[in-house]
Design a protein around this motif. Structure first.
Motif, short mmCIF file in Angstrom:
data_model
loop_
_atom_site.label_atom_id
_atom_site.label_comp_id
_atom_site.label_asym_id
_atom_site.label_seq_id
_atom_site.Cartn_x
_atom_site.Cartn_y
_atom_site.Cartn_z
N THR A 1 51.69 96.10 60.93
CA THR A 1 52.34 96.61 59.72
C THR A 1 51.35 97.34 58.83
OG1 THR A 1 53.92 94.80 59.79
CG2 THR A 1 53.70 95.96 57.70
N LYS A 2 50.15 96.81 58.69
CA LYS A 2 49.15 97.38 57.79
C LYS A 2 48.53 98.68 58.33
CE LYS A 2 45.00 96.28 55.25
NZ LYS A 2 43.88 95.43 55.08
N SER A 3 48.37 98.78 59.63
CA SER A 3 47.71 99.96 60.21
C SER A 3 48.64 101.16 60.24
CB SER A 3 47.20 99.64 61.62
OG SER A 3 48.29 99.37 62.46
N ASP A 4 48.05 102.36 60.32
CA ASP A 4 48.83 103.59 60.38
C ASP A 4 49.09 104.04 61.82
OD1 ASP A 4 48.92 104.07 57.51
OD2 ASP A 4 46.77 104.46 57.67
N ALA A 5 48.27 103.56 62.75
CA ALA A 5 48.44 103.92 64.16
C ALA A 5 48.02 102.75 65.03
CB ALA A 5 47.62 105.15 64.51
N VAL A 6 48.76 102.55 66.11
CA VAL A 6 48.41 101.53 67.10
C VAL A 6 48.63 102.17 68.47
CG1 VAL A 6 48.92 99.24 68.04
CG2 VAL A 6 49.18 99.65 65.58
N PHE A 7 47.58 102.15 69.29
CA PHE A 7 47.68 102.76 70.62
C PHE A 7 46.68 102.09 71.56
CE2 PHE A 7 44.32 105.08 68.53
CZ PHE A 7 43.37 105.30 69.52
N SER A 8 46.90 102.28 72.85
CA SER A 8 45.93 101.83 73.85
C SER A 8 45.40 103.08 74.55
CB SER A 8 46.56 100.87 74.86
OG SER A 8 47.55 101.52 75.62
N GLY A 9 44.14 103.01 74.94
CA GLY A 9 43.55 104.15 75.60
C GLY A 9 42.16 103.88 76.11
N LYS A 10 41.67 104.83 76.88
CA LYS A 10 40.34 104.74 77.48
C LYS A 10 39.39 105.68 76.74
CE LYS A 10 38.71 104.63 82.10
NZ LYS A 10 38.91 105.06 83.49
N VAL A 11 38.18 105.19 76.46
CA VAL A 11 37.17 106.01 75.79
C VAL A 11 36.61 107.00 76.81
CG1 VAL A 11 34.92 106.00 74.64
CG2 VAL A 11 36.56 104.17 74.18
N VAL A 12 36.72 108.31 76.49
CA VAL A 12 36.21 109.33 77.39
C VAL A 12 34.91 109.94 76.91
CG1 VAL A 12 38.44 109.89 78.42
CG2 VAL A 12 37.70 111.11 76.38
N ARG A 13 34.63 109.83 75.62
CA ARG A 13 33.38 110.38 75.09
C ARG A 13 33.11 109.79 73.71
NH1 ARG A 13 33.88 116.26 74.83
NH2 ARG A 13 34.86 115.84 72.87
N ILE A 14 31.82 109.63 73.40
CA ILE A 14 31.39 109.19 72.07
C ILE A 14 30.27 110.12 71.64
CG2 ILE A 14 30.33 107.33 70.72
CD1 ILE A 14 31.51 105.34 72.74
N TYR A 15 30.33 110.61 70.41
CA TYR A 15 29.24 111.43 69.88
C TYR A 15 29.03 111.12 68.41
CZ TYR A 15 33.08 114.53 68.42
OH TYR A 15 34.21 115.05 67.88
N GLU A 16 27.82 111.40 67.94
CA GLU A 16 27.50 111.19 66.53
C GLU A 16 27.88 112.42 65.73
OE1 GLU A 16 23.60 110.49 63.70
OE2 GLU A 16 23.47 109.91 65.81
N THR A 17 28.43 112.19 64.56
CA THR A 17 28.82 113.28 63.68
C THR A 17 28.75 112.81 62.24
OG1 THR A 17 30.51 114.97 63.30
CG2 THR A 17 31.29 112.73 63.72
N THR A 18 29.04 113.69 61.31
CA THR A 18 29.17 113.29 59.92
C THR A 18 30.56 113.66 59.45
OG1 THR A 18 28.33 115.38 59.07
CG2 THR A 18 26.72 113.61 59.40
N ARG A 19 31.09 112.89 58.53
CA ARG A 19 32.39 113.19 57.93
C ARG A 19 32.39 112.67 56.51
NH1 ARG A 19 35.52 108.56 57.88
NH2 ARG A 19 37.44 109.65 57.49
N LYS A 20 33.22 113.28 55.68
CA LYS A 20 33.30 112.85 54.29
C LYS A 20 34.08 111.55 54.23
CE LYS A 20 34.06 114.32 49.63
NZ LYS A 20 34.24 115.44 48.74
N GLU A 21 33.46 110.55 53.67
CA GLU A 21 34.08 109.23 53.52
C GLU A 21 34.84 109.22 52.20
OE1 GLU A 21 35.29 105.74 54.68
OE2 GLU A 21 33.67 106.59 55.86
#
Length: 187
Positions: free
Chosen positions: A39-59
């Motif tokens: 109920t609290k979350s905006d999205a719920v899904f299952s999936g496989k991680v295909v890639r991870i990378y470092e980035t920056t984003r505005k918090e």
């Protein structure tokens, strides 16, 4: 010679005063029941991680750009909020920033929140899919995503690498400049 060292000391003091980055600690509410987290979350899904990378984003909470990990998922089933076949979810690095320790090639049930991007962390009930049977039983089978999105469309932006290269070039140039100045002062 003394003048050169005064400049170096002055610049070092400036770096100490203005070069530090703010740090933030993780503060979590104890994990909730799957139905409450759903109920609290905006999205719920299952999936496989295909890639991870470092980035920056505005918090949004702090109004600053922060380094995070972008995790690209190939979505298998969706229950809420996401209908794309591939999606990027942002998380911290762990060790105090609430980041979830995702691994490439592993499958997860992800509870994500929308703060202009999809985000998750250890404070949610995100977990390996193999440990999510109770959650899935509570939500039902879910449905496959219908909106096709290629993983290649979710490329990292090149700004981080550009910034890193420019910083390295600047530091090397500054060291060469100091060497030239010191050599000329010794003559």
């Amino acid at each position: 010679m003394k003048r050169c060292w005064c400049w170096v000391l002055g610049i070092a003091v400036l770096f100490c005063l203005y070069g530090g980055a703010r740090t933030y600690a993780c503060d979590c509410v104890p994990p909730r029941f799957p139905s409450e987290e759903f109920t609290k979350s905006d999205a719920v899904f299952s999936g496989k991680v295909v890639r991870i990378y470092e980035t920056t984003r505005k918090e949004p909470e702090i109004g600053e750009r922060v380094s995070q990990r972008a995790v690209v998922f190939s979505v298998d089933r969706t229950w809420k909020g996401i209908n794309e076949t591939h999606v990027v979810v942002y998380t911290g690095f762990g060790g105090g920033d609430c980041g979830y320790p995702f691994e490439v090639g592993k499958e997860y049930l992800v509870y994500a929140y929308d703060d202009t991007d999809w985000v998750t962390g250890i404070c949610s009930l995100t977990k390996p899919l193999s440990l999510a049977q109770a959650d899935i039983e509570a939500f039902g089978k879910g449905k496959p995503p219908t909106q096709r999105m290629a993983a290649e469309e979710l490329q990292e932006d090149g700004w981080n690498q550009f910034f890193l290269y420019m910083t390295v070039i600047f530091v090397i140039g500054f060291i060469v400049f100091l060497y030239v100045v010191q050599t000329r002062l010794q003559k």
